[in-house]
Design a protein around this motif. Structure first.
Motif, mmCIF file in Angstrom:
data_model
loop_
_atom_site.group_PDB
_atom_site.id
_atom_site.type_symbol
_atom_site.label_atom_id
_atom_site.label_comp_id
_atom_site.label_asym_id
_atom_site.label_seq_id
_atom_site.Cartn_x
_atom_site.Cartn_y
_atom_site.Cartn_z
ATOM 1 N N ASP A 183 -11.921 8.482 -19.406
ATOM 2 C CA ASP A 183 -11.002 8.867 -20.482
ATOM 3 C C ASP A 183 -10.056 9.993 -20.094
ATOM 4 N N THR A 218 -25.165 10.173 -27.804
ATOM 5 C CA THR A 218 -24.352 10.517 -28.963
ATOM 6 C C THR A 218 -22.876 10.247 -28.673
ATOM 7 N N PHE A 219 -22.528 9.946 -27.410
ATOM 8 C CA PHE A 219 -21.123 9.723 -27.070
ATOM 9 C C PHE A 219 -20.672 8.290 -27.327
ATOM 10 N N LEU A 220 -21.596 7.431 -27.685
ATOM 11 C CA LEU A 220 -21.174 6.066 -27.988
ATOM 12 C C LEU A 220 -20.514 6.065 -29.363
ATOM 13 N N SER A 221 -19.514 5.209 -29.526
ATOM 14 C CA SER A 221 -18.791 5.186 -30.798
ATOM 15 C C SER A 221 -19.680 4.597 -31.901
ATOM 16 N N LYS A 222 -19.231 4.836 -33.130
ATOM 17 C CA LYS A 222 -19.975 4.316 -34.281
ATOM 18 C C LYS A 222 -20.085 2.785 -34.193
ATOM 19 N N ARG A 223 -18.988 2.176 -33.738
ATOM 20 C CA ARG A 223 -18.951 0.711 -33.632
ATOM 21 C C ARG A 223 -20.007 0.218 -32.622
ATOM 22 N N ILE A 224 -20.123 0.926 -31.504
ATOM 23 C CA ILE A 224 -21.111 0.512 -30.488
ATOM 24 C C ILE A 224 -22.531 0.718 -31.025
ATOM 25 N N HIS A 225 -22.753 1.806 -31.767
ATOM 26 C CA HIS A 225 -24.079 2.010 -32.373
ATOM 27 C C HIS A 225 -24.399 0.869 -33.337
#
Ligand SMILES: O=P(O)(O)OC[C@H]1O[C@H](O)[C@H](O)[C@@H](O)[C@@H]1O
Length: 355
Positions: free
Chosen positions: A74, A279-286
């Motif tokens: 990123d 915790t760095f995964l996005s909400k969508r990935i969770h």
């Protein structure tokens, strides 16, 4: 073998004659050493003008390169590609930095591409302990990190990750990662202590997970910075515990694999899944991990997870790797196998050398 055996300290002396557990415990100091040695490296000024980076690396060195790429994805000003084959892509030119990452320095796919990169006048760099890569570096004045390491290449993962971050910063492509490295050293030391064999199963999450995976083939799932940790887990289960394991990436596997858990019937008995989370995964990935878990449960496949520790993506990813490495060794001991030998890989290399 039953779980109480993992709490019998004698099994480690019997099944771990090469002290792989000791080597795991050295991961924090290896990271420190790899980072400090890389920070002391001088790079030619014209390396700052490259337009892309290609890292050559197989096995652990490939996982390490992929992890470095995911960590900086990123923020890195130029693209980084991992290449794992014999022939170098056509785009590699004098504007490319080609990093040959191989602990042994003799992995033939890496050496083959590195030779091609040299003839295309690419900017070259090596991360190795020896072999042809060390000789090439010495003979052609190629900069690099030539380190001493006599252990199995798979435990040298730190030398494939941290120097890449240091080099990218030196060349002006990413911000300095010193703070993230310092955080990682502290967290890795805590994990190495916390998961040590002296802690009984009832108080040791790595032993508990090994117990749950015993007798099953394992699917490891990750996404973003956690996918290389899932791949690392898969390779460590293969090499250390001598068992079937595969790694899949979310979201890609949500477009196909999730359909395939219906057959053969009752395959849930033979599989287990492990999700690598941070915790760095996005909400969508969770959300995707949760829905994937539901689908696996419908197929009666047990799903476990390993969570990253720390505040930075680097620390979280390295902490996932170290936790997975412990699980793979405990599973080796449960399976009653010596984690050190990799006979099939050696056989492969021997057959190829003779052909
Ligand atoms: O880093 P290298 O020496 O190139 O080794 C690359 C890979 O070689 C072998 O296949 C080993 O089984 C792996 O554990 C290792 O990671």
């Amino acid at each position: 073998m039953d779980i109480r055996n993992l709490d019998d300290l004698n099994i480690y002396t019997k099944l771990d004659p090469n002290h792989m557990l000791d080597e795991l415990r050295r991961m924090p100091s290896l990271c420190k050493q790899a980072w400090e040695t890389a920070e002391a490296l001088n790079l030619p000024e014209d390396y700052r003008a490259v337009k892309q980076v290609v890292i050559l690396g197989m096995g652990t060195s490939g996982v390490a390169a992929q992890l470095a790429e995911r960590i900086v994805r990123d923020e890195c000003k130029i693209p980084i590609y991992l290449h794992q084959d014999y022939l170098l892509p056509a785009y590699v030119s004098a504007d490319t930095l080609v990093i040959a990452s191989s602990s042994s320095g003799s992995t033939e796919e890496v050496v083959s591409c590195f030779n091609q990169a040299a003839s295309r006048q690419a900017k070259l760099l090596v991360l190795t302990t020896g072999g042809e890569l060390k000789e090439m570096a010495a003979g052609h004045n190629i900069p690099g990190l030539v380190y001493d390491y006599t252990y199995r290449p798979s435990t040298a993962i730190a030398y494939g990750v941290l120097p890449v971050l240091s080099i990218l910063h030196k060349l002006g492509f990413i911000p300095n990662k010193s703070a993230e490295v310092s955080e990682s050293l502290i967290v890795l030391s805590q994990i190495a202590e916390r998961l040590s064999e002296k802690y009984q199963t009832s108080n040791n999450p790595a032993k508990q997970l090994a117990d749950k995976l015993e007798g099953r083939a394992v699917m490891a799932f990750g996404s973003g910075v956690t996918f290389p940790a899932a791949r690392r887990f898969k390779t460590q289960l293969n090499e250390n515990a001598k068992c079937f394991a595969f790694a899949e990436e979310i979201p890609e596997m949500n477009h196909n694999s999730v359909v395939g858990y219906q057959l053969p019937q009752n395959s849930g008995r033979y599989w287990a899944a492990v999700m690598f989370k941070t915790t760095f995964l996005s909400k969508r990935i969770h959300q995707r991990m949760k829905i994937t878990t539901d689908i696996l449960h419908q197929a009666k496949i047990p799903v476990f997870s390993i969570d990253g520790y720390g505040f930075s993506p680097l620390c979280q990813a390295l902490s996932l790797i170290l936790q997975g490495d412990f699980v793979s060794l405990y599973l080796a001991f449960l399976n009653g196998v010596d984690p050190y030998p990799i006979d099939a890989v050696d056989y492969f290399k021997q057959e190829l050398a003779e052909s």
